[in-house]
Write a protein that holds these residues in place. Structure first.
Motif, PDB file in Angstrom:
ATOM      1  N   ASN A  51       0.673  -1.278   0.073  1.00 16.03           N
ATOM      2  CA  ASN A  51       0.055   0.087   0.002  1.00 16.03           C
ATOM      3  C   ASN A  51       0.806   1.202  -0.139  1.00 16.03           C
ATOM      4  O   ASN A  51       0.531   2.282   0.596  1.00 16.03           O
ATOM      5  N   THR A  52       2.255   1.046  -0.369  1.00 11.25           N
ATOM      6  CA  THR A  52       3.115   2.319  -0.377  1.00 11.25           C
ATOM      7  C   THR A  52       3.094   3.121   0.900  1.00 11.25           C
ATOM      8  O   THR A  52       2.913   4.182   0.703  1.00 11.25           O
ATOM      9  N   THR A  53       3.146   2.585   1.873  1.00  8.69           N
ATOM     10  CA  THR A  53       3.289   3.208   3.331  1.00  8.69           C
ATOM     11  C   THR A  53       4.924   3.134   3.506  1.00  8.69           C
ATOM     12  O   THR A  53       5.588   2.364   3.387  1.00  8.69           O
ATOM     13  N   LEU A  54       5.362   4.504   4.065  1.00  8.53           N
ATOM     14  CA  LEU A  54       6.702   4.739   4.280  1.00  8.53           C
ATOM     15  C   LEU A  54       6.808   5.237   5.804  1.00  8.53           C
ATOM     16  O   LEU A  54       6.172   5.997   6.171  1.00  8.53           O
ATOM     17  N   ILE A  55       7.522   4.607   6.494  1.00 14.14           N
ATOM     18  CA  ILE A  55       8.188   5.202   7.616  1.00 14.14           C
ATOM     19  C   ILE A  55       9.584   5.362   7.423  1.00 14.14           C
ATOM     20  O   ILE A  55      10.518   4.940   7.070  1.00 14.14           O
ATOM     21  N   ALA A  56       9.689   6.729   7.495  1.00  9.73           N
ATOM     22  CA  ALA A  56      10.919   7.446   6.814  1.00  9.73           C
ATOM     23  C   ALA A  56      11.978   7.960   7.932  1.00  9.73           C
ATOM     24  O   ALA A  56      13.142   8.484   7.473  1.00  9.73           O
ATOM     25  N   GLY A  57      11.664   7.725   9.236  1.00  7.60           N
ATOM     26  CA  GLY A  57      12.900   8.217  10.121  1.00  7.60           C
ATOM     27  C   GLY A  57      12.951   9.909   9.859  1.00  7.60           C
ATOM     28  O   GLY A  57      11.903  10.665   9.751  1.00  7.60           O
ATOM     29  N   ASP A  58      14.088  10.247   9.917  1.00  9.45           N
ATOM     30  CA  ASP A  58      14.185  11.529   9.785  1.00  9.45           C
ATOM     31  C   ASP A  58      15.055  11.783   8.227  1.00  9.45           C
ATOM     32  O   ASP A  58      15.679  12.900   8.187  1.00  9.45           O
ATOM     33  N   ALA A  59      14.846  11.033   7.400  1.00 10.15           N
ATOM     34  CA  ALA A  59      15.338  11.203   6.016  1.00 10.15           C
ATOM     35  C   ALA A  59      14.766  12.289   5.633  1.00 10.15           C
ATOM     36  O   ALA A  59      15.417  13.300   4.845  1.00 10.15           O
ATOM     37  N   PHE A  60      13.557  12.694   5.721  1.00 11.23           N
ATOM     38  CA  PHE A  60      12.523  13.908   5.677  1.00 11.23           C
ATOM     39  C   PHE A  60      11.692  13.767   6.843  1.00 11.23           C
ATOM     40  O   PHE A  60      11.566  12.806   7.462  1.00 11.23           O
ATOM     41  N   VAL A  61      11.106  14.933   7.012  1.00 10.01           N
ATOM     42  CA  VAL A  61      10.020  14.852   8.049  1.00 10.01           C
ATOM     43  C   VAL A  61       9.164  15.995   7.835  1.00 10.01           C
ATOM     44  O   VAL A  61       9.084  16.657   6.677  1.00 10.01           O
TER      45      VAL A  61
END
Length: 311
Positions: free
Chosen positions: A175-185
């Motif tokens: 479902n194209t869910t992204l957990i990006a951390g601090d790569a961008f906020v």
């Protein structure tokens, strides 16, 4: 939303929940039916927040629950502050990129924060963040980027360096869910007003703790190319749909203008690291902005002392 046991958490996607602890988010991912049972904790919040994390887990999964693993997007203190306390309660593996291991097993410290960039209170406060590495020894395992994490078989682990050498993001193609951390906020991380109030504004990684802007730019482009429909980041609210995709592409296409500070210790002079830790840090260069920042930091400290003495 749930307020059970005084815990307030939010739904990110099906089987994914998040919780804001002061100014940073933690996430919990449950595997779907047909895959290994269990759930995984992503990041560990600030120091002193272990009880909040455990209360969230028990509110969602039941009393006495524990994750099958903990995954770290990176090892900064606001993402690992409660890790040691959680591991006293939960005997589970911890996963991080190989380039993050030196900051988790006592071998290396991160490059110093640059509190002169960003122009916000959070930038000034970065000088007080924990600088020494954790000493977790063999409790931490290096992530195999090809095989992924066994306890989270549907999710892809993507190396997204820049904010730290071994920063990773988690992506669910289903479902194209992204957990990006601090790569961008999804807020302005340098601003206490934005961060504490959860004001939405897609931004690059926190300026004050990003020592490699070229790598950070490439990582944002990589994540934008995935065209996620849901993004949950280390700081800020969840973003979705067209708004997310358009704003993330705008950030990727205009990264130098929108994300990179106009000056600072690491602009044009990146720190360098490998699997042994940080091996090069550019020299600090005094600027007018530095002098202004020193003055603001002094004023902030004086205000805090005055308030403490007058209480």
């Amino acid at each position: 939303m749930s307020y059970n046991k005084n815990v307030k958490y939010f739904q990110v996607a099906q089987g994914v929940w998040g919780m804001k602890i002061y100014f940073v988010n933690v996430y919990m991912i449950a595997n779907r039916r047909g895959f290994p049972k269990g759930w995984v904790l992503v990041d560990a919040g600030v120091q002193g927040s272990a009880d909040k994390v455990i209360a969230m887990a028990e509110s969602i999964f039941g009393a006495g629950t524990k994750p099958t693993a903990i995954v770290l997007t990176h090892a900064h203190s606001d993402h690992t502050g409660a890790l040691e306390d959680l591991l006293k309660r939960w005997d589970v593996p911890v996963y991080a990129h190989a380039f993050e291991l030196p900051y988790l097993n006592g071998k290396s410290s991160y490059p110093p924060a640059d509190f002169t960039v960003g122009g916000g209170i959070m930038s000034l406060m970065s000088v007080f963040f924990r600088k020494t590495p954790l000493k977790l020894g063999n409790k931490v395992k290096a992530i195999d980027l090809e095989q992924g994490i066994p306890e989270l078989p549907e999710w892809k682990i993507i190396h997204t360096p820049g904010h730290t050498p071994g920063h990773v993001s988690l992506f669910l193609p289903l479902n194209t869910t992204l957990i990006a951390g601090d790569a961008f906020v999804t807020t302005k991380p340098e601003s206490a007003v934005y961060v504490l109030n959860g004001i939405k504004h897609i931004s690059g990684p926190p300026m004050y703790l990003t020592p490699d802007w070229a790598a950070a730019k490439a990582s944002v482009q990589k994540l934008s190319d995935l065209q996620p429909r849901i993004a949950a980041t280390g700081h800020g609210p969840v973003m979705r749909g067209r708004e997310l995709q358009e704003e993330l592409k705008k950030l990727a296409d205009n990264f130098d203008k929108l994300a990179v500070p106009t000056g600072g210790r690491y602009v044009g002079h990146s720190a360098e690291a490998d699997e042994t830790g940080t091996y090069y840090v550019p020299a600090f260069r005094s600027t007018t902005k530095f002098k202004v920042a020193i003055g603001l930091a002094g004023a902030l400290a004086g205000f805090a002392v005055t308030r403490a003495l007058t209480k």
